[in-house]
Design an enzyme around this catalytic site. Structure first.
Site, PDB file in Angstrom:
ATOM      1  N   GLY A   1     -78.088  33.091   3.874  1.00 53.52           N
ATOM      2  CA  GLY A   1     -78.957  31.824   4.313  1.00 53.52           C
ATOM      3  C   GLY A   1     -79.776  33.149   4.952  1.00 53.52           C
TER       4      GLY A   1
ATOM      5  CD  GLN B   1     -80.706  34.641  10.431  1.00 52.02           C
ATOM      6  OE1 GLN B   1     -81.196  33.891   9.566  1.00 52.02           O
ATOM      7  NE2 GLN B   1     -79.497  35.500  10.995  1.00 52.02           N
TER       8      GLN B   1
ATOM      9  CB  CYS C   1     -74.644  35.285  12.179  1.00 55.41           C
ATOM     10  SG  CYS C   1     -76.300  35.377  12.232  1.00 55.41           S
ATOM     11  CG  LEU C   2     -77.650  38.090   6.646  1.00 52.30           C
ATOM     12  CD1 LEU C   2     -78.541  37.922   6.012  1.00 52.30           C
ATOM     13  CD2 LEU C   2     -76.387  39.088   6.270  1.00 52.30           C
TER      14      LEU C   2
ATOM     15  CG  HIS D   1     -75.079  30.020  10.200  1.00 50.15           C
ATOM     16  ND1 HIS D   1     -73.613  30.310  10.382  1.00 50.15           N
ATOM     17  CD2 HIS D   1     -76.302  30.705  10.493  1.00 50.15           C
ATOM     18  CE1 HIS D   1     -74.388  31.976  11.570  1.00 50.15           C
ATOM     19  NE2 HIS D   1     -75.938  31.894  11.159  1.00 50.15           N
ATOM     20  CD  GLU D   2     -78.735  30.101   7.464  1.00 52.11           C
ATOM     21  OE1 GLU D   2     -79.862  30.725   8.636  1.00 52.11           O
ATOM     22  OE2 GLU D   2     -77.620  30.840   6.784  1.00 52.11           O
TER      23      GLU D   2
ATOM     24  CG  HIS E   1     -79.856  30.710  12.918  1.00 52.55           C
ATOM     25  ND1 HIS E   1     -79.686  31.927  13.273  1.00 52.55           N
ATOM     26  CD2 HIS E   1     -79.124  31.548  11.624  1.00 52.55           C
ATOM     27  CE1 HIS E   1     -78.928  32.894  12.996  1.00 52.55           C
ATOM     28  NE2 HIS E   1     -78.368  32.250  11.878  1.00 52.55           N
TER      29      HIS E   1
HETATM   30 ZN    ZN Z   1     -77.173  33.297  11.376  1.00 54.62          ZN
END
Ligand code: ZN
Length: 164
Positions: free
Chosen positions: A48, A53, A91-92, A133-134, A137
């Protein structure tokens, strides 16, 4: 089309609330943003990725599912199951850090697809977790804010904070 840089924790932009994508937003521009998000997610082997991000404060994210990569625009969770489930998240934007996060197991989501049509759908399990989660963000929330326990990379997390 290009691979974008991913902002890393504790970059302050990760804490900003993203803006809704206007109805009259240029469709070509939207397509190009989404392609970049997909390519960037794939390159980093994520499941995701949310636009903020990549330093773009718009309410868009891409998510990998068994049916391929899906894009959701201006998503909203309209209902959540009372039943919650703990699961490990990463998480990236916070490389190599993982933690256990408890979230509703099932959610109902209202969002727009790429053609800007509004759809309502249910998600469960990992798909529901990634969506939550997204959407976090998009609201400037990170999984470490919600994690009851960091399962891996706690020292790394402290290093990231020190470097800031
Ligand atoms: Zn993330």
């Amino acid at each position: 089309m290009s691979i974008k840089n991913i902002l890393c924790y504790p970059h302050p932009d990760l804490r900003k609330k993203s803006l809704a994508v206007p109805v009259d937003f240029d469709q070509n521009k939207l397509a190009s943003i989404v392609t970049d998000l997909e390519e960037t997610m794939e390159k980093h082997e994520g499941i995701g990725l949310a636009a903020p991000q990549t330093a773009l404060a718009l309410r868009i994210f891409v998510v990998k599912t068994k049916d391929g990569v899906l894009t959701w625009i201006n998503p909203e969770i309209v209902s959540r199951s009372l039943v919650k489930e703990s699961g490990e998240e990463g998480c990236l934007s916070i490389p190599k850090v993982f933690g256990l996060v408890k979230r509703p197991k099932r959610i109902t989501v209202r969002a727009q697809s790429m053609d800007r049509k509004t759809v309502l759908f249910e998600a469960t399990g990992l798909y529901a977790r990634v969506i939550q989660h997204e959407i976090d963000h998009l609201n400037g929330i990170l999984f470490i804010d919600r994690a009851k326990q960091i399962t891996s990379g706690e020292n790394l997390l402290k290093e990231y904070e020190k470097k800031a």
